[in-house]
Design a protein around this motif. Structure first.
Motif, short mmCIF file in Angstrom:
data_model
loop_
_atom_site.label_atom_id
_atom_site.label_comp_id
_atom_site.label_asym_id
_atom_site.label_seq_id
_atom_site.Cartn_x
_atom_site.Cartn_y
_atom_site.Cartn_z
N LEU A 122 0.82 -1.21 0.00
CA LEU A 122 0.00 0.00 0.00
C LEU A 122 0.86 1.27 0.00
O LEU A 122 0.56 2.23 -0.72
CB LEU A 122 -0.95 0.01 1.21
CG LEU A 122 -2.10 -0.98 1.17
CD1 LEU A 122 -2.84 -1.00 2.50
CD2 LEU A 122 -3.05 -0.66 0.03
N ALA A 127 -7.38 7.92 1.00
CA ALA A 127 -6.72 6.62 1.04
C ALA A 127 -5.62 6.62 2.10
O ALA A 127 -5.45 5.64 2.83
CB ALA A 127 -6.13 6.28 -0.33
N ILE A 151 -5.24 4.23 5.36
CA ILE A 151 -4.04 3.48 5.71
C ILE A 151 -3.62 3.77 7.15
O ILE A 151 -3.11 2.88 7.84
CB ILE A 151 -2.91 3.77 4.70
CG1 ILE A 151 -3.29 3.17 3.33
CG2 ILE A 151 -1.58 3.20 5.16
CD1 ILE A 151 -2.35 3.52 2.21
#
Length: 201
Positions: free
Chosen positions: A128, A158, A162
């Motif tokens: 990621l 995003a 995370i």
């Protein structure tokens, strides 16, 4: 890993079960976290810069929007690089782990389950973070190179997502240290019936 295999290393391992006095993985973890959080934080400040500009002016802080995006980009790039070393050190140290088998974590997991989930989570976070760095690079150098705002809201959301994953993953790592005493010198010595106050001076 099997304690018989770890015993083959014998005198090479210290009181913490590693061939060096201070575990490397936790230090690299905090470097990775810091770089990633700073990257997303400065990109958020850069996106909101038109709203904050009067505040910077009142405080006499010379700031330009592009500088915030520069900090965001270079920190994300550094996070992507450092995370490879973080995961590698984590797998090396987990291979030398010899946790107690009769203990459960605060989440009800045994040591092996916790180590497996932490390892899988580490690889997922590596992918990621590298993906975020690539996405950030495209925004900086291709898609938004001629615009004042370099990053998209979806990128920032995003990043915040995370953060949540990092919290869960970090909790598993903390449980490995706190609940199972992985590579904690005093914990290992106490389990062996030794007095850490005498041996760790």
């Amino acid at each position: 890993m099997s304690s018989n295999l770890i015993d083959q290393l014998g005198s090479q391992l210290g009181a913490n079960g590693l061939p060096y006095p201070i575990p490397i993985h936790p230090n690299l973890v905090h470097l990775t976290l810091g770089l990633f959080i700073v990257a997303i934080g400065f990109d958020i400040v850069g996106v909101l810069f038109p709203l904050e500009k009067p505040v910077f002016k009142i405080l006499a802080i010379p700031a330009t929007r592009s500088n915030f995006f520069d900090v965001g980009w270079y920190n994300m790039l550094a996070a992507a690089v450092v995370t490879f070393f973080t995961v590698a050190a984590g797998f090396y140290e987990i291979m030398l782990a010899d946790p107690p088998t009769d203990v459960r974590s605060a989440w009800g997991l045994q040591a092996m389950e916790t180590m497996l989930w932490h390892g899988v989570g580490g690889v997922l976070l590596l992918l990621l973070i590298v993906g975020m760095a690539v996405w950030r690079g495209f925004q900086r150098f291709v898609w938004n190179k001629d615009r004042a705002r370099q990053v998209q809201w979806t990128y920032l959301l995003a990043g915040l997502g995370i953060f949540a994953l990092m919290f869960v993953h970090g909790t598993l790592g903390a449980q490995l240290a706190a609940d199972f005493g992985l590579h904690i010198s005093a914990d290992r010595l106490l389990r062996l019936g030794e007095d850490p106050n005498l041996l760790l001076k």
